[in-house]
Enzyme design. Sequence first.
Site, mmCIF file in Angstrom:
data_model
loop_
_atom_site.group_PDB
_atom_site.id
_atom_site.type_symbol
_atom_site.label_atom_id
_atom_site.label_comp_id
_atom_site.label_asym_id
_atom_site.label_seq_id
_atom_site.Cartn_x
_atom_site.Cartn_y
_atom_site.Cartn_z
ATOM 1 N N ASP A 101 -6.722 1.563 -5.395
ATOM 2 C CA ASP A 101 -7.069 1.058 -4.060
ATOM 3 C C ASP A 101 -5.887 0.554 -3.236
ATOM 4 O O ASP A 101 -4.857 0.145 -3.786
ATOM 5 C CB ASP A 101 -8.055 -0.102 -4.196
ATOM 6 C CG ASP A 101 -9.477 0.356 -4.404
ATOM 7 O OD1 ASP A 101 -9.676 1.487 -4.896
ATOM 8 O OD2 ASP A 101 -10.401 -0.415 -4.088
ATOM 9 N N ASP A 102 -6.112 0.530 -1.921
ATOM 10 C CA ASP A 102 -5.321 -0.202 -0.923
ATOM 11 C C ASP A 102 -4.024 0.461 -0.502
ATOM 12 O O ASP A 102 -3.230 -0.136 0.230
ATOM 13 C CB ASP A 102 -5.030 -1.646 -1.368
ATOM 14 C CG ASP A 102 -6.283 -2.500 -1.448
ATOM 15 O OD1 ASP A 102 -7.361 -1.989 -1.102
ATOM 16 O OD2 ASP A 102 -6.188 -3.665 -1.855
ATOM 17 N N HIS A 152 -11.244 3.941 2.374
ATOM 18 C CA HIS A 152 -11.349 2.496 2.147
ATOM 19 C C HIS A 152 -11.366 1.736 3.471
ATOM 20 O O HIS A 152 -10.917 0.600 3.538
ATOM 21 C CB HIS A 152 -10.170 2.044 1.278
ATOM 22 C CG HIS A 152 -10.411 0.781 0.493
ATOM 23 N ND1 HIS A 152 -11.659 0.363 0.092
ATOM 24 C CD2 HIS A 152 -9.531 -0.158 0.020
ATOM 25 C CE1 HIS A 152 -11.554 -0.772 -0.579
ATOM 26 N NE2 HIS A 152 -10.277 -1.117 -0.637
ATOM 27 N N HIS A 248 -4.848 -1.002 -8.222
ATOM 28 C CA HIS A 248 -4.334 -1.017 -6.849
ATOM 29 C C HIS A 248 -2.904 -0.495 -6.776
ATOM 30 O O HIS A 248 -2.095 -0.783 -7.660
ATOM 31 C CB HIS A 248 -4.369 -2.444 -6.282
ATOM 32 C CG HIS A 248 -5.755 -3.009 -6.160
ATOM 33 N ND1 HIS A 248 -6.443 -3.495 -7.246
ATOM 34 C CD2 HIS A 248 -6.568 -3.147 -5.096
ATOM 35 C CE1 HIS A 248 -7.645 -3.914 -6.851
ATOM 36 N NE2 HIS A 248 -7.742 -3.715 -5.556
#
Length: 283
Positions: A101-102, A152, A248
Amino acid sequence: MGITSISARRLRRTGSAATAAVLGILAVSGTPALAATDGSADKAAGTKPSGSAASAGKGTKPSGSAASAGNPGAGRSATGIPLGISRLAQGPGRDVAITIDDGPDPRWTPQVLQVLRKNHVKATFCMIGTKAQKYPELVRAVAADGHRLCNHSVDHDVTMDHKPVAFQKQQILQGKAMIEKAAPGVPVGYYRAPGGAFTPDSRAIAAASGMRPLGWSVDPKDWSRPGLPAIISAVEEKLPQQPTVLFHDGGGDRSETVAALKEYLPWLTSQGYRFTFPARTTP
């Protein structure tokens, strides 16, 4: 099972077409709600979003969502994508889905890709739209290595579940468009709400756009940098069936994440796990 009078009153109050669609599908199917143990569930107004809240840090505002509380149960959109939040790796047996993620991030994404490549692992990268727009070459590098793309949102606003449906729709659809522009022709098959803050509306919007709402079942909280032993302990102990594991590559110093992946991926292989993607079209 019919829609209850309470649900009908709530529906009249909200006036949300998307919520009406979700409730109608749930009423026809009679499918029970999914148990949410990972923070990636529909959020009630006034609650603080949980999950990977690392990078946004925006203040909570009063809920404007027409469906900020609701049933996260299954159902299908017109596209055939289930409305329920996917938390299982696809496959019949000892399978695991790694999600990242991110990002993308110019420092950490290449390092994560290198570790995945060395271990012959394909993962799902949940990208923030503005970062994909800023680093399109990284989006293309992820896709070129055979990984899947996940939306996201535009800018990782973890208070989305407290915002109007129109805002949620803009964040979801524009985020998808940004990622698609960065890597033309590469499908974006999933949507993960920032901080796991889904609503019935956001799930319906994502599914109608061909994206499966994506949660997780294992969260080592690597974004908080708890230390390598804590991360390894969290991901190796009490693994659920067909886990979807959250890591992440953006939002700060991800050196612990890279180190954890170097240990964790070989360990999973030694335990007989096969690497796959999150379930997309099955409950």
